[in-house]
Design an enzyme around this catalytic site. Structure first.
Site, PDB file in Angstrom:
ATOM      1  CG  HIS A 155      67.536  24.496  42.443  1.00  0.00           C
ATOM      2  ND1 HIS A 155      66.982  23.434  41.788  1.00  0.00           N
ATOM      3  CD2 HIS A 155      66.483  25.191  42.938  1.00  0.00           C
ATOM      4  CE1 HIS A 155      65.669  23.482  41.860  1.00  0.00           C
ATOM      5  NE2 HIS A 155      65.339  24.549  42.552  1.00  0.00           N
ATOM      6  CG  ASP A 359      77.362  21.486  39.482  1.00  0.00           C
ATOM      7  OD1 ASP A 359      76.271  22.039  39.697  1.00  0.00           O
ATOM      8  OD2 ASP A 359      77.800  21.245  38.342  1.00  0.00           O
TER       9      ASP A 359
HETATM   10  P1  ADP Z   1      73.444  24.010  35.872  1.00  0.00           P
HETATM   11  O1  ADP Z   1      72.072  23.970  36.460  1.00  0.00           O
HETATM   12  O2  ADP Z   1      74.504  24.622  36.742  1.00  0.00           O
HETATM   13  O3  ADP Z   1      73.488  24.589  34.485  1.00  0.00           O
HETATM   14  P2  ADP Z   1      73.148  21.103  35.610  1.00  0.00           P
HETATM   15  O4  ADP Z   1      74.137  20.098  35.072  1.00  0.00           O
HETATM   16  O5  ADP Z   1      72.536  20.729  36.894  1.00  0.00           O
HETATM   17  O6  ADP Z   1      73.934  22.489  35.688  1.00  0.00           O
HETATM   18  O7  ADP Z   1      71.977  21.325  34.565  1.00  0.00           O
HETATM   19  C1  ADP Z   1      72.250  21.767  33.257  1.00  0.00           C
HETATM   20  C2  ADP Z   1      71.098  21.410  32.324  1.00  0.00           C
HETATM   21  O8  ADP Z   1      71.245  22.165  31.117  1.00  0.00           O
HETATM   22  C3  ADP Z   1      71.104  19.938  31.921  1.00  0.00           C
HETATM   23  O9  ADP Z   1      69.787  19.486  31.809  1.00  0.00           O
HETATM   24  C4  ADP Z   1      71.810  19.964  30.564  1.00  0.00           C
HETATM   25  O10 ADP Z   1      71.418  18.921  29.695  1.00  0.00           O
HETATM   26  C5  ADP Z   1      71.372  21.304  30.016  1.00  0.00           C
HETATM   27  N1  ADP Z   1      72.415  21.844  29.104  1.00  0.00           N
HETATM   28  C6  ADP Z   1      73.660  22.212  29.428  1.00  0.00           C
HETATM   29  N2  ADP Z   1      74.336  22.617  28.324  1.00  0.00           N
HETATM   30  C7  ADP Z   1      73.502  22.496  27.293  1.00  0.00           C
HETATM   31  C8  ADP Z   1      73.599  22.728  25.878  1.00  0.00           C
HETATM   32  N3  ADP Z   1      74.700  23.203  25.289  1.00  0.00           N
HETATM   33  N4  ADP Z   1      72.540  22.477  25.125  1.00  0.00           N
HETATM   34  C9  ADP Z   1      71.404  22.021  25.684  1.00  0.00           C
HETATM   35  N5  ADP Z   1      71.252  21.776  26.987  1.00  0.00           N
HETATM   36  C10 ADP Z   1      72.272  21.992  27.793  1.00  0.00           C
END
Ligand code: ADP
Length: 468
Positions: A155, A359
């Site tokens: 991922h 990312d």
């Molecule tokens: P990573 O997998 O590196 O965290 P991604 O952007 O691919 O980054 O996925 C992050 C996921 O987590 C997304 O679905 C996002 O909506 C969720 N997310 C990130 N921050 C928050 C938060 N503060 N509250 C709720 N969901 C969150």
């Protein structure tokens, strides 16, 4: 497929119907096909059991957990996975924490898990392994004699060859990956880096069918860009069109950032770029605000504590210098937010500001687009270094190291006429739909089913024995 599907991921959902893009997609897949989902038990055990145990809802497929001791968690999870592999894959070799204990913990947990999977897997079963926690799992399963299909999906970004020098010699990614039938990566650039790694290995050959031949093993390497559960997210974002309700305290134009508080997400430069925009904006009456939601993550690792302090200092300075009695330019929220509130915030925001240094994909970028009102969409400002930028070329693409460029992109986004916003949104939304996570898992599993192992495992095992 005559056997069952076995999914392996570090986290395992326990609720009957879990939410969240990837988890929901894998849940739906297993609900249809039946099978087993294996993940780690969140409770530590002083003496981890040798067998998997049932965890959470078992009504539609089996969920099994592998136990870990606190030392396993420290060395395998916080240690090798998140203090060695994560920084190497995100081009931060300077943050690698080397420790023999980490290497040993990583190998110990993977080997133990391989034995546990081998106990429950039939010869016809197909195993789908997720992410950097389990690079060596196929090699360990092959050593035990498992001959069925094993797929891997990474991922996070595939590391650059030069950065792999920061890995210990025992972490031979080419050797580990060659025991899978199919290695799935997020983007074409990831595939290019993976092929470069194999090319640099003596004994690896790129075949006409695109597979890698590594000794007697054959492995396919392909990109499968992951997405979100599009319809569910669109529906959540549409549920409330009442901008007032959600934005009553958010005066003026809103710029939003949502990320785990990780050093790969480029948050300090994002704050600096917003500060630069405020300084240079022509119309000083204009009072946009940046809402940054950044829940804590892996706080036991020192690099994560450092980034938190850095951001708090930057946020304090930015507001100190720019705030007015009735205007707080930067709101920085350090916790999780309900997904439906998040979707509505995305819809409310004029700009989605997504600026990671590295990312794998970045799902927030796709969620921001999916949440927009097609009649009056906001603008996505997206780092070129995010996997999502490979396809979403109609976003305003920026260099996350270039504060000036990001500040100009903010100005461009906030001033963009409706017609251009709609055109850019439509193009990005097309890509968001094309990579829907349900289709993603279907595509991957079809490719894994079609992958052929054209070698005899007995001869491979023989060779292993001889070289041991
Ligand atoms: P990573 O997998 O590196 O965290 P991604 O952007 O691919 O980054 O996925 C992050 C996921 O987590 C997304 O679905 C996002 O909506 C969720 N997310 C990130 N921050 C928050 C938060 N503060 N509250 C709720 N969901 C969150």
């Amino acid at each position: 497929m005559s056997g069952k599907l076995i999914v392996v991921s570090n986290r395992i959902p326990t609720a009957a119907t879990p939410s969240g893009g990837l988890v929901f997609a894998l849940h739906e897949t297993l609900r249809k096909t039946g099978g087993i989902w294996i993940g780690s038990d969140p409770e530590f055990q002083a003496d981890p059991s040798d067998t998997l145990k049932e965890i959470g809802d078992q009504s539609t497929y089996q969920r099994l957990a592998f136990e870990m001791s606190e030392t396993d968690y420290q060395t395998f999870y916080l240690g090798f996975a998140n203090s060695v592999l994560w920084p190497v894959c995100h081009r931060r070799g300077d943050l690698v924490q080397m420790s023999r204990r980490f290497e040993e913990g990583y190998r110990r947990v993977n080997k133990r898990l391989a034995r546990q999977i081998f106990e429950v897997a039939g010869p016809e079963d197909m195993i789908w392994v997720h992410d950097y926690h389990f690079f060596p799992l196929a090699a360990d399963l092959r050593e035990l004699g498992f001959e069925g299909k094993i797929g891997f999906f990474l991922h996070i970004p595939f590391p650059a060859l030069g950065d792999m020098g920061a890995l210990p010699p025992s972490a031979n990614l080419a050797h580990w990956l060659a025991d899978y039938d199919l290695v799935g990566l997020q983007t074409r650039s990831d595939v290019a880096r993976c092929l470069e790694m194999f090319r640099s290995e003596l004994g690896a050959e790129l075949m006409h069918d695109g597979k890698i031949k590594y000794g007697e093993r054959r492995v396919g390497v392909r990109s499968f860009p992951i997405g979100i559960d599009v319809e569910a997210f669109v529906a959540t974002a549409e549920k409330s069109t009442n901008r007032e309700e959600i934005a009553k305290d958010l005066s003026g134009e809103l710029i939003i950032g949502v990320d785990r508080l990780d050093y790969s997400k480029g948050l300090p430069n994002r704050f600096r770029a917003f500060g630069r925009y405020l300084e240079t904006r022509k119309d000083k009456e204009r009072r946009p605000s940046l809402l940054q939601i950044a829940p804590p993550t892996r706080e036991e690792v020192s690099a994560y504590r450092d980034i938190r302090f850095e951001l708090e200092e930057l946020a304090g300075r930015l507001n100190g210098e720019n705030a007015e009695l009735d205007w707080t330019p930067l709101r920085y929220i350090h916790r999780n937010i309900d997904r439906d509130v998040l979707a509505k915030l995305f819809r409310t925001a004029r700009v989605g500001f997504v600026t990671p240094f590295a990312d794998g994909m970045n799902l927030v970028a796709k969620e921001y687009i999916a949440a927009q009102d097609p009649e009056d969409p906001g603008v996505l400002v997206l780092s070129r270094m995010a996997g999502a930028a490979e396809d979403m070329t109609e976003a305003l693409l920026v260099n996350p190291y270039d504060i000036e460029e990001m500040s100009e992109a903010l100005a461009q986004a906030l001033d963009m006429p409706l017609e251009e916003r709609q055109a850019r949104y439509t193009a990005c939304m097309k890509r968001v739909r094309a990579t829907d996570v349900g289709r993603w898992s279907e595509n991957y599993l079809n490719a894994l089913k079609d992958s052929r192992r054209d070698l005899s495992w007995s001869s491979f095992n023989e060779r292993h024995k001889n070289s041991a």
